[in-house]
Design a protein around this motif. Structure first.
Motif, PDB file in Angstrom:
ATOM      1  N   THR A  59      34.801  39.640  41.814  1.00 61.13           N
ATOM      2  CA  THR A  59      35.918  40.568  41.982  1.00 61.13           C
ATOM      3  C   THR A  59      35.601  41.624  43.026  1.00 61.13           C
ATOM      4  O   THR A  59      36.435  41.929  43.890  1.00 61.13           O
ATOM      5  CB  THR A  59      36.244  41.253  40.640  1.00 61.13           C
ATOM      6  N   THR A  60      34.402  42.201  42.967  1.00 61.35           N
ATOM      7  CA  THR A  60      34.032  43.225  43.934  1.00 61.35           C
ATOM      8  C   THR A  60      33.914  42.638  45.339  1.00 61.35           C
ATOM      9  O   THR A  60      34.270  43.294  46.319  1.00 61.35           O
ATOM     10  CB  THR A  60      32.704  43.891  43.537  1.00 61.35           C
TER      11      THR A  60
ATOM     12  N   PHE B  89      32.613  50.012  41.533  1.00 57.04           N
ATOM     13  CA  PHE B  89      32.844  48.917  40.586  1.00 57.04           C
ATOM     14  C   PHE B  89      31.562  48.131  40.340  1.00 57.04           C
ATOM     15  O   PHE B  89      31.552  46.906  40.299  1.00 57.04           O
ATOM     16  CB  PHE B  89      33.942  47.986  41.111  1.00 57.04           C
TER      17      PHE B  89
ATOM     18  N   GLU C 124      31.693  45.655  37.389  1.00 53.98           N
ATOM     19  CA  GLU C 124      32.710  44.609  37.357  1.00 53.98           C
ATOM     20  C   GLU C 124      32.096  43.280  37.784  1.00 53.98           C
ATOM     21  O   GLU C 124      30.961  43.226  38.271  1.00 53.98           O
ATOM     22  CB  GLU C 124      33.864  44.970  38.300  1.00 53.98           C
TER      23      GLU C 124
END
Length: 203
Positions: free
Chosen positions: A83-84, A76, A79
């Motif tokens: 969030t990661t 990811f 992203e």
């Protein structure tokens, strides 16, 4: 093809590597479960089969889920960073909880049987890995998720965090292999010249 501004390009073969890693990880979990079910008598908490909870939980927690947590920043990479970070931390929480269940299972099994704890190289390596894993998560949470750590402090610690994360994962894999070898030696010692006790749990 140009990647969007500010985003790292994704290697073309990465999805195949990730898919292979997931297939390999799930295969390891499935083979461990099949080994415990077919050759070790299955899994149960309130019986002599309680010991078998230990290897399954350790494989799922400290090998499969911890490995997935390390892959988050590769899979990811485009992203939102927040969030990661959260996904990386949550996967480690699940890994910790499942590994903790595995530890409780083996200590409780030894207590019920009246056996000594921490009597082998595998058990000492396992405790070391678990303590390092917990310390790594707590320090990582304090630096990267908990608000308050300065940007410069995070930047200085990030290489160490990455290094120790990979090192602890490799130690987890090595300790798991050591434990499986120990289980095999116990089983061979119990069987002796006959092979009629194949379903008995490891002491």
């Amino acid at each position: 093809m140009e990647s969007p501004a500010g985003r790292a390009p994704t290697p073309g073969a990465l999805p195949y590597y990730v898919a292979f890693s997931q297939l390999l990880g799930l295969t390891v979990v499935a083979v461990t479960g099949a080994w415990l079910g077919v050759y070790r008598g299955g899994i149960a908490w309130e019986s002599a089969l309680q010991f078998n909870v230990h290897p399954l939980c350790m494989i799922i927690g400290l090998v499969f889920l911890q490995g997935d947590a390390l892959l988050v920043y590769r899979v990811f990479r485009n992203e939102a960073k927040r969030t990661t970070k959260v996904l990386h931390g949550v996967l480690h929480v699940f890994a910790f909880v499942i590994a903790l269940v595995g530890l409780v299972a083996v200590f409780d099994y030894h207590r019920k049987k009246g056996s000594a704890d921490l009597y082998s190289l595998h058990s000492w390596c396992g405790i070391l890995v678990f303590v390092l894993f917990l310390a790594q998560w707590l320090v990582g949470f304090s630096f990267f998720l908990f608000p308050g750590a300065s940007f410069s402090l995070r930047s200085r610690y990030r290489p160490q965090h990455v290094f120790f994360g990979a090192a602890i994962f490799l130690l987890s894999v090595g300790t798991a292999l050591l434990g499986l070898k120990e289980a095999l030696l116990f089983q061979l010692g119990k069987l002796g010249p006959s092979r009629n006790q194949i379903n008995s749990p490891v002491p």
